[in-house]
Design an enzyme around this catalytic site. Structure first.
Site, PDB file in Angstrom:
ATOM      1  N   HIS A  46      -0.625  72.868  25.851  1.00 62.82           N
ATOM      2  CA  HIS A  46      -1.382  72.304  26.969  1.00 62.82           C
ATOM      3  C   HIS A  46      -0.442  71.900  28.113  1.00 62.82           C
ATOM      4  O   HIS A  46      -0.729  72.164  29.288  1.00 62.82           O
ATOM      5  CB  HIS A  46      -2.170  71.079  26.507  1.00 62.82           C
ATOM      6  CG  HIS A  46      -3.461  71.397  25.827  1.00 62.82           C
ATOM      7  ND1 HIS A  46      -3.526  72.171  24.695  1.00 62.82           N
ATOM      8  CD2 HIS A  46      -4.751  71.040  26.128  1.00 62.82           C
ATOM      9  CE1 HIS A  46      -4.797  72.275  24.308  1.00 62.82           C
ATOM     10  NE2 HIS A  46      -5.555  71.609  25.172  1.00 62.82           N
ATOM     11  N   HIS A  68       0.485  65.868  19.651  1.00 63.33           N
ATOM     12  CA  HIS A  68       1.912  66.026  19.924  1.00 63.33           C
ATOM     13  C   HIS A  68       2.537  64.652  20.080  1.00 63.33           C
ATOM     14  O   HIS A  68       1.838  63.660  20.301  1.00 63.33           O
ATOM     15  CB  HIS A  68       2.146  66.840  21.205  1.00 63.33           C
ATOM     16  CG  HIS A  68       1.584  68.227  21.159  1.00 63.33           C
ATOM     17  ND1 HIS A  68       2.205  69.269  20.523  1.00 63.33           N
ATOM     18  CD2 HIS A  68       0.431  68.735  21.690  1.00 63.33           C
ATOM     19  CE1 HIS A  68       1.483  70.362  20.665  1.00 63.33           C
ATOM     20  NE2 HIS A  68       0.399  70.068  21.359  1.00 63.33           N
TER      21      HIS A  68
END
Length: 326
Positions: A169, A223
């Site tokens: 992303h 993450h």
């Protein structure tokens, strides 16, 4: 003589590839094919892990702040729409619009491929790996474990647990929105002296959006900060390198104008085949018989710089009148 300067079909084909962007389109097609093959056939490297590792025990978030579809919309569709809107409002040349759109697409397509190659090679566990894995009961906590102890039936969900570094992303957001920031900064010349704050804020607004997308991956426990930082750096580097292949530096006087294709004369000059002045005369040994003639514009400019009073045409009218009176 290079291939592009040779006569015949081979030379014509080489000149066609030089003057157009067919090679770029072919390369983008190969990038898309490689990305599709990775998605279908490649599985990540599975690092061993501990069940009591606190860094991978975060819960699996079913509803992400920025899902994959909206990440593509924000990072890819939105910049392309902005470029189309810019072309409608300002009506640039067809070449400038084409080269800008091509650069934007190249940045967007190259970044996911490089990101996935790194993801599958590193094989770093995500912060929510334990929730994805669903380890078997009775599995010891203080031993190194492999993927074989996982009971997760969703294969895609399980494999994604080892694709944490770098953040996809983040890299896509900074590749798309970061490139848009570079383009807007160049068009508005925000790095030139006396650039106002409004233009700077408008140019860097897409980067703020990319930063928010990257931060959302931390809140979703997909993450950690290292994954997000590495993805942002990777996307920014690809966006900048792609932008500079087509546009000059942002500090350049003509930063809003893309590079032009070199014609045959310029390419010959670059390769050392430019015509020397008076080369026919030099070949005949007559180069010193007649000095090179100056153009009318050069003679006029030189007369103005020297302020010549010997040429009657350059004498002011008041001086001419006074001399006639005397």
């Amino acid at each position: 003589m290079s291939l592009a300067h040779q006569p015949g079909a081979r030379g014509a084909l080489a000149r066609f590839f030089r003057r157009t962007y067919v090679a770029e389109l072919v390369a983008l097609g190969l990038v898309a094919a490689a990305f599709a093959l990775i998605q279908v056939f490649v599985t990540p490297f599975h690092r061993v892990f501990y069940l009591d590792d606190m860094s991978i025990q975060y819960p699996f978030t079913k509803f992400e702040r920025v899902p994959l579809l909206w990440s593509i919309v924000y990072s890819a569709v939105f910049p392309v729409v902005c470029l189309i809107a810019w072309s409608i409002v300002f009506r640039p040349s067809a070449y400038k619009f084409h080269i800008t759109l091509l650069a934007q697409i190249a940045s967007l397509m190259t970044t996911p491929l490089i990101t996935d190659i790194i993801k599958n090679t590193v094989g770093r566990p995500r912060p929510d790996l334990i929730s994805r894995c669903r380890p078997q009961r009775g599995t010891p906590d203080h031993e190194l474990l492999t993927i074989s102890i996982c009971t997760q039936t969703n294969e895609h969900l399980l494999q994604e647990g080892w694709r944490s570094f770098p953040s996809g992303h983040s890299s896509l957001a900074f590749a798309g929105l970061g490139f848009l920031t570079l383009f807007l900064a160049g068009q508005m010349r925000v790095f030139r002296p006396k650039a106002d704050l409004g233009r700077c804020l408008l140019a860097f607004a897409p980067t703020i959006g990319a930063l928010m997308i990257a931060i959302s991956r931390l809140g979703d426990y997909r993450h950690d900060v290292w994954d997000v930082s590495a993805g942002a750096i990777l996307g920014s580097l690809i966006a900048y390198s792609t932008y500079r292949r087509y546009y000059p530096a942002l500090s350049d006087l003509h930063c809003d104008t893309p590079y032009e294709h070199a014609d045959d004369a310029a390419s010959y000059a670059a390769e050392g085949f430019s015509r020397l002045p008076n080369d026919e005369e030099r070949a005949l040994g007559q180069d010193e018989l007649q000095p090179p003639r100056k153009s009318i514009r050069e003679s006029r400019d030189q007369g103005h710089r020297q302020g010549s009073w010997e040429n009657p045409e350059t004498i002011p009218l008041n001086e001419a009148a006074s001399s006639q009176g005397r």
